[in-house]
Design a protein around this motif. Structure first.
Motif, mmCIF file in Angstrom:
data_model
loop_
_atom_site.group_PDB
_atom_site.id
_atom_site.type_symbol
_atom_site.label_atom_id
_atom_site.label_comp_id
_atom_site.label_asym_id
_atom_site.label_seq_id
_atom_site.Cartn_x
_atom_site.Cartn_y
_atom_site.Cartn_z
ATOM 1 N N THR A 109 0.659 -0.937 0.223
ATOM 2 C CA THR A 109 0.065 0.043 -0.101
ATOM 3 C C THR A 109 0.838 1.336 -0.013
ATOM 4 N N ALA A 110 1.840 1.345 0.873
ATOM 5 C CA ALA A 110 2.861 2.374 1.074
ATOM 6 C C ALA A 110 3.428 2.476 -0.498
ATOM 7 N N ASP A 111 3.838 1.359 -0.912
ATOM 8 C CA ASP A 111 4.639 1.545 -2.552
ATOM 9 C C ASP A 111 3.635 2.027 -3.397
ATOM 10 N N ALA A 112 2.404 1.853 -3.172
ATOM 11 C CA ALA A 112 1.455 2.245 -4.478
ATOM 12 C C ALA A 112 1.082 3.603 -4.282
ATOM 13 N N GLU A 113 1.179 3.981 -2.972
ATOM 14 C CA GLU A 113 0.844 5.532 -2.452
ATOM 15 C C GLU A 113 2.074 6.407 -3.164
ATOM 16 N N GLN A 114 3.241 5.819 -2.894
ATOM 17 C CA GLN A 114 4.448 6.500 -3.117
ATOM 18 C C GLN A 114 4.491 6.691 -4.799
ATOM 19 N N ARG A 115 4.161 5.474 -5.427
ATOM 20 C CA ARG A 115 4.125 5.339 -6.950
ATOM 21 C C ARG A 115 3.268 6.504 -7.698
#
Length: 271
Positions: A31-37
């Motif tokens: 989820t953090a990865d997607a938010e950053q991306r």
């Protein structure tokens, strides 16, 4: 400079996972990865992106680890499908016949749009004899083969891709990181003329002597695809240089529209 939002930009080159073979994904999980991306994409007007595995994953269990990686990329795509409508799978040329079965599963079950290789991470050259069987299976499914040709790796030298493109003339190849050195940038128009079945992406495009207008003049805008080479970790750049360079270039709006999204969506069947 033109506004990216007017082109429905599609970024062809997003890796899920770490560039570092001993590392993991972005801290905080998927989820953090997607938010950053997505924050990165929104900041620069990138509407959608194609996901692909990072080939730096650890594989002590061989094909089982590759299956796990492909499943995770498919799940990522499905959770945020409005921004990531397509994804690629990977297999290692060294995984034997199990790699053929994994190609079948990824295309037929997971709905992947192609297969990607990063040979310097996978421990063999682009023209390794085992690639023939894998490309035969890719040809059977009628999907593109995405192959990195990063400028600092002899395993990924462009002439090795030419060998495959000549041998498999009815397979659509995409040369990832095609402009990753000034030497490569001068080389690409010549490769494009010799091999009509190769398309070229802008991942790791160098800031000088990238010859992008020359490539379009000599090979055509229809042969070029925007890619930024975004990784989950580590952070490789702050500004998507290829996108900004194309927006600020002397290319026509029509050419920009093709490079920044039209070509990729047609390639992936998303048009």
């Amino acid at each position: 400079m033109r506004d990216a939002k007017s082109f429905q930009v599609f970024d062809l080159h997003h890796h899920v996972g770490s560039l570092d073979i001993v590392g993991g994904g972005a801290s905080g999980g998927v989820t953090a990865d997607a938010e950053q991306r997505i924050a990165f994409m929104d900041r620069y007007g990138i509407a959608q992106a194609l996901l692909m595995p990072s080939n730096g994953y650890q594989a002590p269990n061989g094909i089982a680890d590759t299956r796990r990686v492909n499943d995770s990329v498919a799940e990522y795509r499905d959770r945020w499908s409005d921004r990531f409508p397509a994804a690629l799978a990977t297999v290692s040329p060294l995984e034997g016949d199990a790699a053929l079965d994994e190609i079948d599963r990824c295309i037929q079950v997971l709905g992947m749009k192609g297969i990607v290789w990063h040979h310097r991470f996978q421990g063999c050259a682009i023209d390794h004899p085992r690639m023939d069987a894998l490309l035969e299976r890719v040809r059977h499914h009628g999907v593109p083969a995405f192959i990195h040709i990063i400028g600092d790796s002899k395993l990924e030298s462009p002439w090795k891709l030419e060998v495959l493109a000549e041998r498999f003339r009815d397979v659509q190849f995409v040369a990832l990181d095609a402009f990753s050195s000034p030497d490569f940038a001068h080389w690409m128009p010549h490769i494009a003329r010799r091999h009509p079945n190769i398309l070229f992406d802008t991942g790791v495009m160098v800031t000088v002597s990238h010859m992008i207008e020359r490539f379009v003049r000599e090979a055509g805008a229809h042969r070029l695809l925007l890619g930024t080479d975004f990784y989950s970790s580590p952070k490789l750049f702050s500004v998507p240089f290829p996108l900004l360079e194309i927006l600020a270039s002397d290319l026509t709006d029509t050419d920009c529209a093709e490079i920044l999204g039209g070509n990729a969506r047609r390639l992936l069947g998303l048009a």
